[in-house]
Design an enzyme around this catalytic site. Structure first.
Site, PDB file in Angstrom:
ATOM      1  N   SER A  67       0.621  -0.948  -0.095  1.00 22.74           N
ATOM      2  CA  SER A  67       0.027   0.035  -0.009  1.00 22.74           C
ATOM      3  C   SER A  67       0.918   1.243  -0.044  1.00 22.74           C
ATOM      4  CB  SER A  67      -0.866   0.014   1.198  1.00 22.74           C
ATOM      5  OG  SER A  67      -1.709  -1.331   1.421  1.00 22.74           O
ATOM      6  N   GLN A  68       0.164   2.493  -0.645  1.00 25.50           N
ATOM      7  CA  GLN A  68       0.688   3.673  -0.434  1.00 25.50           C
ATOM      8  C   GLN A  68       1.366   4.171   1.035  1.00 25.50           C
ATOM      9  OE1 GLN A  68      -2.339   6.512  -1.118  1.00 25.50           O
ATOM     10  NE2 GLN A  68      -0.773   8.092  -1.674  1.00 25.50           N
TER      11      GLN A  68
END
Ligand code: SAH
Length: 211
Positions: A67-68
Site C-alpha cells: 500500500s501507499q
C-alpha cells in the site's frame, strides 16, 4: 575517528513522512516514529528500491501490491494502538504494514493466503529482528479465534462486506479498520462499544480484493 553507520534511506523516509503523511493530517507520534524507522525499501523487490518511498503503491509479486505509505500510516493511526495492544492483520503481503504495527503495538497476529508472499515476509521480518509477530498462511476472513479478542484488526484487502468472524473477534472498545467494496471502495472503522457496533467511513480507497 570512528565513523557512525548512517542509513542512506533515512533521509528518504523523513521526506516521505513530512511530505506525504504529516501534510495529510496524520498526527499519532508512534505511527510517525514507525514510518520514520521501518526500512520500507527492504520489503519490495530490489529493482523497486528507488521507488520505495514514492507516494503510491508498488508491485510485490503474485499480482499483489504494497500500500501507499500514507494509507499504511492512516490505517495504523486509526487503529489507536498502544504498547500493550494485540493486533490482528489480514493480508500480510510483503510484511511492511506488519512491521509498522509491530513497532506500535504489543503483539501482532498476521494471516496471508499466498504461501510465497508469507514466506518472503517472514524472512524480511526475521532479518529486521521483528520478534512480536505471529504468522499463519490461510484465509484471513476466518480471523484467528485462538488468539482473540483483539484490540485492533486491520484488513489490507477489500471484501464486499465485513467478514462476521472479524467482528466476533474484536474486543470491547476494539477497532476494525477495513476497506469495503468492489468497484468502489471506502475505508471504514468499526468500533465495538459495550452496547453495540458503531461504524464510520473515512475516505475512498483502492485495495486488491480479499479472496
Ligand atoms: N499489507 C500488505 C498489503 C498487501 S495486498 C503490504 O503492506 O504488503 C493484500 C494482501 O492480502 C495480498 O498479499 C493478498 O495475497 C492477501 N489476501 C487476499 N485475500 C486474503 C485472504 N482471504 N486471507 C489472507 N490474505 C489475503
Amino acid at each position: 575517528m570512528t565513523q557512525r553507520a548512517v542509513d542512506p534511506w533515512a533521509v528518504a523516509r523523513e521526506s516521505m513522512v513530512a511530505d506525504q503523511i504529516v501534510s495529510r493530517g496524520v498526527k499519532d507520534p508512534a505511527t510517525l516514529d514507525a514510518m520514520r524507522s521501518v526500512p520500507r525499501h527492504l520489503f519490495v523487490p530490489e529493482g523497486e528500491w528507488v521507488r520505495a518511498y514514492d507516494d503510491g503503491p508498488l508491485a510485490i509479486g503474485r499480482g499483489q501490491t504494497i500500500s501507499q505509505p500514507y494509507i499504511v500510516a492512516l490505517m495504523t493511526e486509526l487503529a489507536r494502538l498502544d504498547p500493550t495492544s494485540r493486533v490482528l492483520e489480514i493480508g500480510t503481503g510483503c510484511g511492511y504494514q506488519t512491521a509498522v504495527l509491530a513497532a506500535c503495538a504489543g503483539a501482532v497476529w498476521t494471516i496471508e493466503i499466498e504461501p510465497e508472499l508469507a514466506a518472503r515476509a517472514a524472512r524480511t521480518l526475521a532479518a529486521l529482528d521483528v520478534s512480536n509477530v505471529n504468522r499463519r498462511v490461510g484465509d484471513g476472513s476466518l480471523g484467528w479465534p485462538e488468539a482473540a479478542p483483539f484490540d485492533a484488526i486491520l484488513v489490507t484487502a477489500a471484501p464486499a462486506d465485513v467478514p462476521p468472524a472479524l467482528l466476533d473477534q474484536l474486543a470491547v472498545h476494539g477497532r476494525l479498520v477495513i476497506p469495503l467494496g468492489t468497484s468502489h471502495q471506502d475505508l471504514w472503522v468499526y468500533t465495538r462499544e459495550p452496547d453495540g457496533i458503531r461504524r464510520e467511513s473515512i475516505i475512498p480507497v483502492r485495495f486488491v480484493l480479499l479472496r
